[in-house]
Design a protein around this motif. Structure first.
Motif, mmCIF file in Angstrom:
data_model
loop_
_atom_site.group_PDB
_atom_site.id
_atom_site.type_symbol
_atom_site.label_atom_id
_atom_site.label_comp_id
_atom_site.label_asym_id
_atom_site.label_seq_id
_atom_site.Cartn_x
_atom_site.Cartn_y
_atom_site.Cartn_z
ATOM 1 N N ALA A 284 0.843 -1.189 0.000
ATOM 2 C CA ALA A 284 0.000 0.000 0.000
ATOM 3 C C ALA A 284 0.884 1.246 0.000
ATOM 4 O O ALA A 284 1.933 1.254 0.638
ATOM 5 C CB ALA A 284 -0.891 -0.003 1.242
ATOM 6 N N PRO A 285 0.487 2.281 -0.732
ATOM 7 C CA PRO A 285 1.296 3.506 -0.740
ATOM 8 C C PRO A 285 1.288 4.146 0.643
ATOM 9 O O PRO A 285 0.320 4.039 1.387
ATOM 10 C CB PRO A 285 0.592 4.393 -1.757
ATOM 11 C CG PRO A 285 -0.788 3.870 -1.856
ATOM 12 C CD PRO A 285 -0.718 2.403 -1.532
ATOM 13 N N VAL A 286 2.360 4.802 0.974
ATOM 14 C CA VAL A 286 2.423 5.515 2.238
ATOM 15 C C VAL A 286 1.600 6.797 2.106
ATOM 16 O O VAL A 286 1.764 7.542 1.150
ATOM 17 C CB VAL A 286 3.885 5.837 2.606
ATOM 18 C CG1 VAL A 286 3.942 6.681 3.867
ATOM 19 C CG2 VAL A 286 4.690 4.563 2.767
ATOM 20 N N THR B 54 -3.194 13.269 5.595
ATOM 21 C CA THR B 54 -4.207 12.608 4.764
ATOM 22 C C THR B 54 -4.926 11.533 5.561
ATOM 23 O O THR B 54 -6.152 11.404 5.460
ATOM 24 C CB THR B 54 -3.561 12.026 3.494
ATOM 25 O OG1 THR B 54 -2.968 13.100 2.752
ATOM 26 C CG2 THR B 54 -4.589 11.326 2.619
ATOM 27 N N ARG B 55 -4.204 10.787 6.379
ATOM 28 C CA ARG B 55 -4.854 9.768 7.232
ATOM 29 C C ARG B 55 -5.850 10.435 8.187
ATOM 30 O O ARG B 55 -6.955 9.935 8.389
ATOM 31 C CB ARG B 55 -3.813 8.974 8.015
ATOM 32 C CG ARG B 55 -3.049 7.995 7.156
ATOM 33 C CD ARG B 55 -2.289 6.955 7.971
ATOM 34 N NE ARG B 55 -1.498 7.512 9.048
ATOM 35 C CZ ARG B 55 -0.243 7.935 8.936
ATOM 36 N NH1 ARG B 55 0.373 7.871 7.773
ATOM 37 N NH2 ARG B 55 0.402 8.429 9.978
ATOM 38 N N GLU B 56 -5.458 11.579 8.741
ATOM 39 C CA GLU B 56 -6.353 12.314 9.644
ATOM 40 C C GLU B 56 -7.612 12.756 8.904
ATOM 41 O O GLU B 56 -8.732 12.616 9.413
ATOM 42 C CB GLU B 56 -5.629 13.526 10.215
ATOM 43 C CG GLU B 56 -6.482 14.366 11.134
ATOM 44 C CD GLU B 56 -5.762 15.607 11.634
ATOM 45 O OE1 GLU B 56 -6.462 16.621 11.837
ATOM 46 O OE2 GLU B 56 -4.533 15.576 11.808
ATOM 47 N N LEU B 57 -7.445 13.288 7.704
ATOM 48 C CA LEU B 57 -8.598 13.740 6.922
ATOM 49 C C LEU B 57 -9.475 12.574 6.490
ATOM 50 O O LEU B 57 -10.707 12.698 6.468
ATOM 51 C CB LEU B 57 -8.134 14.565 5.721
ATOM 52 C CG LEU B 57 -7.503 15.918 6.067
ATOM 53 C CD1 LEU B 57 -6.921 16.578 4.822
ATOM 54 C CD2 LEU B 57 -8.489 16.828 6.764
ATOM 55 N N LEU B 58 -8.881 11.438 6.167
ATOM 56 C CA LEU B 58 -9.671 10.240 5.851
ATOM 57 C C LEU B 58 -10.535 9.861 7.047
ATOM 58 O O LEU B 58 -11.710 9.509 6.901
ATOM 59 C CB LEU B 58 -8.768 9.070 5.462
ATOM 60 C CG LEU B 58 -8.144 9.109 4.072
ATOM 61 C CD1 LEU B 58 -7.040 8.062 3.951
ATOM 62 C CD2 LEU B 58 -9.191 8.909 2.992
ATOM 63 N N GLU C 228 -3.850 1.085 6.338
ATOM 64 C CA GLU C 228 -2.877 0.422 5.458
ATOM 65 C C GLU C 228 -1.814 1.394 4.975
ATOM 66 O O GLU C 228 -0.710 0.976 4.629
ATOM 67 C CB GLU C 228 -3.573 -0.213 4.260
ATOM 68 C CG GLU C 228 -4.373 -1.432 4.616
ATOM 69 C CD GLU C 228 -5.084 -2.026 3.412
ATOM 70 O OE1 GLU C 228 -5.133 -1.388 2.341
ATOM 71 O OE2 GLU C 228 -5.610 -3.147 3.553
ATOM 72 N N GLY C 229 -2.122 2.692 4.935
ATOM 73 C CA GLY C 229 -1.195 3.692 4.434
ATOM 74 C C GLY C 229 -0.146 4.133 5.440
ATOM 75 O O GLY C 229 0.608 5.049 5.183
#
Length: 90
Positions: free
Chosen positions: A5-7, A12-16, A88-89
C-alpha cells in the motif's frame, strides 16, 4: 505479487478519518455518491488550512487516496473502506 500500500501522509490519514466520521454519523445507511466523494475533501482541507495552496494540496492528496464509489455502496461502507485505507497507508 501484490504491491505494498502507498504511504499516506499523517495529514491525509487524519482527513480520511474525519471524512469517515462524517459519513458514519450522517445517514450511514444512505447510498454514497460520487458528488460527496468529490466535494467533502475540499471542505475538510479548507477547514484545516483555510483557502490556501496548502488546502489545495491537502484536497488533492485526499482525493488521490480515496477510491471511486461502487454502485450500491452505503456511506457507512465507504467510511469503513476509508478507515482501512488510512490504516494500510501507515
Amino acid at each position: 505479487m501484490t504491491q505494498p500500500a502507498p504511504v499516506i501522509s499523517s495529514e491525509t490519514r487524519e482527513l480520511l478519518g474525519q471524512l469517515a466520521d462524517t459519513l458514519e454519523q450522517v445517514h450511514p445507511s444512505a447510498e454514497m455518491n460520487e458528488g460527496i466523494r468529490l466535494a467533502r475533501p475540499l471542505v475538510l482541507a479548507e477547514r484545516l488550512h483555510g483557502p490556501t495552496e496548502a488546502a489545495f494540496s491537502a484536497e488533492q492528496d485526499l482525493l488521490a487516496a480515496m477510491p471511486p464509489v461502487r454502485a450500491g455502496q452505503t456511506r457507512g461502507q465507504y467510511a469503513a473502506l476509508l478507515r482501512l485505507i488510512a490504516e494500510e497507508g501507515r
